[in-house]
Structure formats: C-alpha cells, structure tokens
Design an enzyme around this catalytic site. Structure first.
Site, PDB file in Angstrom:
ATOM      1  N   CYS A 107     -15.990  -5.133   9.384  1.00  0.00           N
ATOM      2  CA  CYS A 107     -16.803  -4.197  10.251  1.00  0.00           C
ATOM      3  C   CYS A 107     -17.696  -3.278   9.474  1.00  0.00           C
ATOM      4  O   CYS A 107     -16.827  -2.749   8.595  1.00  0.00           O
ATOM      5  CB  CYS A 107     -15.828  -3.459  11.279  1.00  0.00           C
ATOM      6  SG  CYS A 107     -16.726  -2.001  12.105  1.00  0.00           S
TER       7      CYS A 107
ATOM      8  N   CYS B 286     -15.795  -1.117  14.935  1.00  0.00           N
ATOM      9  CA  CYS B 286     -16.113  -0.446  16.097  1.00  0.00           C
ATOM     10  C   CYS B 286     -16.816  -1.311  17.068  1.00  0.00           C
ATOM     11  O   CYS B 286     -17.176  -0.834  18.174  1.00  0.00           O
ATOM     12  CB  CYS B 286     -17.699   0.186  15.344  1.00  0.00           C
ATOM     13  SG  CYS B 286     -18.700  -1.111  14.850  1.00  0.00           S
TER      14      CYS B 286
ATOM     15  N   THR C 185       0.738  -1.196  -0.136  1.00  0.00           N
ATOM     16  CA  THR C 185      -0.034   0.002  -0.077  1.00  0.00           C
ATOM     17  C   THR C 185       0.852   1.259  -0.035  1.00  0.00           C
ATOM     18  O   THR C 185       0.690   2.168  -0.614  1.00  0.00           O
ATOM     19  CB  THR C 185      -0.843   0.212   1.282  1.00  0.00           C
ATOM     20  OG1 THR C 185      -1.629  -1.094   1.263  1.00  0.00           O
ATOM     21  CG2 THR C 185      -1.659   1.221   1.375  1.00  0.00           C
TER      22      THR C 185
ATOM     23  N   CYS D 236     -21.351  -3.027  15.301  1.00  0.00           N
ATOM     24  CA  CYS D 236     -22.254  -3.327  14.459  1.00  0.00           C
ATOM     25  C   CYS D 236     -22.607  -4.876  14.120  1.00  0.00           C
ATOM     26  O   CYS D 236     -21.980  -5.570  14.829  1.00  0.00           O
ATOM     27  CB  CYS D 236     -21.615  -2.994  13.190  1.00  0.00           C
ATOM     28  SG  CYS D 236     -20.167  -3.869  12.244  1.00  0.00           S
TER      29      CYS D 236
ATOM     30  N   LEU E 210      -4.901  -7.461  -5.140  1.00  0.00           N
ATOM     31  CA  LEU E 210      -6.139  -6.906  -5.818  1.00  0.00           C
ATOM     32  C   LEU E 210      -5.988  -6.677  -7.339  1.00  0.00           C
ATOM     33  O   LEU E 210      -4.987  -5.779  -7.584  1.00  0.00           O
ATOM     34  CB  LEU E 210      -6.512  -5.548  -5.171  1.00  0.00           C
ATOM     35  CG  LEU E 210      -7.773  -4.535  -5.335  1.00  0.00           C
ATOM     36  CD1 LEU E 210      -9.035  -5.466  -5.161  1.00  0.00           C
ATOM     37  CD2 LEU E 210      -7.553  -3.293  -4.775  1.00  0.00           C
TER      38      LEU E 210
ATOM     39  N   HIS F 235       2.175   1.714  -3.563  1.00  0.00           N
ATOM     40  CA  HIS F 235       1.142   2.469  -4.364  1.00  0.00           C
ATOM     41  C   HIS F 235       1.090   3.706  -4.110  1.00  0.00           C
ATOM     42  O   HIS F 235       1.119   4.809  -4.904  1.00  0.00           O
ATOM     43  CB  HIS F 235      -0.185   1.944  -4.163  1.00  0.00           C
ATOM     44  CG  HIS F 235      -0.436   0.522  -4.482  1.00  0.00           C
ATOM     45  ND1 HIS F 235       0.332  -0.458  -5.670  1.00  0.00           N
ATOM     46  CD2 HIS F 235      -0.818  -0.592  -3.849  1.00  0.00           C
ATOM     47  CE1 HIS F 235       0.027  -1.430  -5.607  1.00  0.00           C
ATOM     48  NE2 HIS F 235      -0.727  -1.661  -4.772  1.00  0.00           N
TER      49      HIS F 235
HETATM   50 ZN   LIG Z   1       0.226  -3.482   5.060  1.00  0.00          ZN
HETATM   51 ZN   LIG Z   2     -18.205  -2.973  13.602  1.00  0.00          ZN
END
Ligand SMILES: [Zn+2]
Ligand SMILES: [Zn+2]
Length: 438
Positions: A208, A194, A141, A197, A359, A144
């Site tokens: 989540c 969180c 990441t 949820c 991805l 990128h």
């Molecule tokens: Zn990572």
């Molecule tokens: Zn959650």
C-alpha cells in the site's frame, strides 16, 4: 453513571474476584472488579452502557476465582439485571472504562534498556478493537530493536511499545467494526493498508502506498491488553492452536515465499534457518518441493532445519566446488547475509529464481551478466499477500498439510523479558513466545 443490580442465585460460587459481563444487546464487554462476594446475594455493579429502557439483558458472566481459574455462566432469565437505587459515584464514563495494562517497552536507545510500563488503555474508538493478548512472539525486528543496531536506530524512536506477532481474544469492538466480534480469537496482519490507493485497488495491499507498520504505530503486543485497528486482525480458524496462531504473521512470510517460488516439483535452497527460514522449509515441504537444502552457520539450526523437513542441511564451510554447482531451481534467502546470497546465486540453474526475504546489511554484488545469460529472476518478498497468503496458510494448516510441531518454541512470562530476548538472540530455539494469558 448508573448502577446495575445482578441477582446471583445460590448455585453461583462462593468467593468471586472479578466478573466479565457480556450483553446481548450491544457489542460490548466490560470488566468489573469486586472482592469477597458471597452468594446468595445481590451484586451491584457500575454500568457505563445499558439499554435505553433501563433494563440490561445480560447473557453471560465470567468469573475469576482465587486460583486464577475462569468460569462462564450463561445466565437464566432470573439473573437479568435492573437498575438499582445504590448511591452513584461521580466517575466520568471514560475514566470508569480505562483498563490497566502492563507492557514491555524499549525505554531508551542502546542495547537492552527494556522495562515494564503500566498504561491505562481507553476504550476502542471507531474502527478499533480491544484485545486481551494471549501469546506474543519475538520477531527479528524486535531483536534489532532490543540490540539497537544501526537499522533500529535509524528507523525507531524510544520509548517504544514492543511486539507485533500475537494471538488474542477480542474483548470489545469500537463503533463500525463488523469484521470481528467479541470472544473471537484473532491474529494480526502487521501491514496496515489504506484500501484506497492504487496498490490496494490492484490487490497489492501489502505494498500500500500509505502503508503503516504495526511495529511502528505504537500498538505493541507484549502487553496484557492492546487496542488495535480492526483491519489488522484475522480471525483464527478453530482448528489452529493458540501457539500456531501467534506465529501466523512470520509463517505467512515463509508460505508467501514458497508460493511465489512455485516450489512444487522444484529443488529449493533455503539460506538462513532462523524462524523465517524454518517456516519457509515447512511451507516448501507442504507445497510439494522436490528437494530442500538448508544452509546456516549454526549446527543447532541445521538440526532444526532437518526436523522441519529439509532433505539436506549444509554449513557454508562445505567444499566450495560443491557449493558452486548450479543445480537448484530456486534460492530463498532468509539470512539477510549478502555473502550467503552472493554464494547461493552461483547455485541457481538457468531459468531459476532468487527470492530475497532477509534484508542484507550491504549492497549485493551480483554480476548482471550472470542474471542475463542465465535468465535468473530476482524477486523481493515483503510480507504476505492480503488475503491470498492468509487463506492459503489457513488451508494448509487446517488440512494438516502444514504442521509446526517440529519447530521448537519456548515460553516466558512477560516479567522475564530480558531472558526471553537473550534466548531468542541465542538462536538455540525455533521461536520464543511470551505467555500473557493470565
Ligand atoms: Zn515479525
Ligand atoms: Zn493503500
């Protein structure tokens, strides 16, 4: 603002250049700086927190010496401090406790454009923790974002604090934090959930509905210090080294893929031998895969795959008829290459599985008839199960079944950020780390 008087005895060192004070009565640790103090002496320090009765019971002092060495003294009763009558400076407590921290930033859009910024960090608030970052690792990441490809341009805004894979020491905990304590070494889960949820309640915290990603939340760990949410932290077991602790987050993706693929006794094909592919190989080996075949374009990475535990390492240029044989139970794609996934699909036995970790940059072209007639299951892997994957990974590491020795790492100081990113992008090493332990 009060000041504390600390009596240091003659057996304390001569020249001291900084001091950490750990209090026994409060979960707080505050840094003070001084210069050229010579013992025996009385040392007066600004105190922003102390006990209500005017006496602050100190349990330890940590000093930095001129050469950068650090020593901890456990204080004897005679070393306890008391308020003294020194003149008080008019400094607001909040300002007094701001901490200077250098951090590697993506300064502006476009390739490269990194720089070091110095920020003042406020003390941790409720549910937050102040960390001294020890090591941090460059992830795909981050690359990128460094190259600022279309995906990064769509998903991130500059200026941006970089880094989300780290190992750190807890320096201070904010109110209400009970999951970690001062002095513990921690690593980070980058999916911030969180816990309220429907997905969290169904034990799927990694998906989540209110998920926040560490890398998008402005915390960053290519820094001297960082203040992060306590629920992002995992205490690292003693037997896990600091370098390994730094890569637990990406290693967890490999462990999760191997667990999800139920690799024990099965033939596994791993496409893509970057860090995630290599971690998948070590995890599949640790969890008892019958055979592991690795595929990558880079000869160097294929060599690393063999060292990591693959039985066979293939470049995609091998004769197509070999690649077209449907003889693997499981394909785990860590390449994110649509071409690689479509080719690997041909090699899956009826009843087998395709796990997607990378991805792809375009939509896949997989004929539904192949999925139906061969009853192939396709599953996405999005991070780690919280806490199952972490617990399994810690068990594999502490028992010695999973070892990362075969995966090369190289270290850079924070100031050499461009060289570090170029090295990570070159694919010539397993993982690139920043050493921030200074
Ligand atoms: Zn990572
Ligand atoms: Zn959650």
């Amino acid at each position: 603002m009060t000041r504390l008087e600390v009596n240091l005895s003659a057996d304390m060192p001569g020249h001291l250049f900084g001091c950490w004070i750990r209090r026994t009565h409060a979960a707080s640790q505050t840094k003070f700086s001084t210069q050229g103090v010579t013992s025996p002496h009385k040392w007066c320090l600004p105190a922003t927190r102390h006990s209500g009765n005017g006496f602050c019971r100190l349990s330890a002092l940590r000093f930095s010496h001129r050469g950068g060495r650090k020593t901890v003294w456990i204080l004897r009763p005679g070393h306890y401090s008391k308020p003294c009558g020194f003149p008080q400076k008019s400094v607001r407590p909040q300002e007094a406790r701001m901490l200077k921290s250098r951090t590697v930033m993506k300064v502006s859009p476009g390739a490269g454009n990194l720089g070091i910024d110095t920020r003042m960090l406020a003390p941790p608030r409720e549910g937050e923790v102040l960390l001294k970052i020890k090591r941090a690792a460059i992830c795909g990441t981050d690359l990128h974002i460094y190259h600022w490809n279309d995906w990064a341009a769509r998903n991130y805004e500059t200026p941006l604090v970089l880094g989300h894979e780290f190992c750190a020491e807890v320096l201070e905990t904010g109110p209400g934090v009970t999951s970690v304590s001062i002095g513990q070494i921690v690593s980070g889960e980058t999916h911030l959930f969180c816990d309220r949820c429907e997905q969290c309640r169904a034990n799927r915290r990694h998906t989540c509905l209110n998920l926040r990603l560490f890398s998008k939340s402005g915390f960053g760990c290519f820094s001297d210090y960082s203040v992060v949410p306590a629920n992002a932290l995992r205490v690292v077991p003693d037997r896990i080294s600091m370098d390994t602790a730094t890569v637990l987050e990406p290693l967890g993706v490999g462990v999760r893929a191997a667990m999800e693929g139920d690799v024990s006794g099965r033939s596994v094909l791993v496409t893509g031998c970057g860090p995630i592919g290599l971690y998948t190989i070590v995890a599949a080996r640790a969890l008892g895969a019958a055979s592991i075949t690795a595929v990558d374009l880079s000869k160097r990475r294929l060599e690393m795959a063999i060292r990591a535990g693959a039985d066979e390492a293939l470049a995609p240029q091998v004769p197509p008829e070999f690649m077209m044989t449907a003889d693997v139970d499981l394909v785990i794609d860590a390449s994110g290459s649509a071409d690689a996934i479509e080719s690997a699909m041909e090699m899956i036995k009826p009843g087998g599985k395709l796990l997607l970790v990378g991805l792809p940059g375009r939509n896949l072209s997989i004929p539904p008839v192949r999925l139906i007639n061969r009853e192939i299951t396709v599953t996405g892997i999005y991070g780690r199960l919280i806490d199952e994957t972490w617990l399994e990974m810690e068990r594999l590491l502490t028992s010695g079944r999973l070892r990362l020795d075969a995966i090369e790492t190289c270290e850079f100081p924070m100031t050499e950020f461009d060289a570090a990113f170029e090295r990570a992008a070159s694919g010539t090493t397993g993982k690139v780390l920043f050493n921030l332990d200074s």
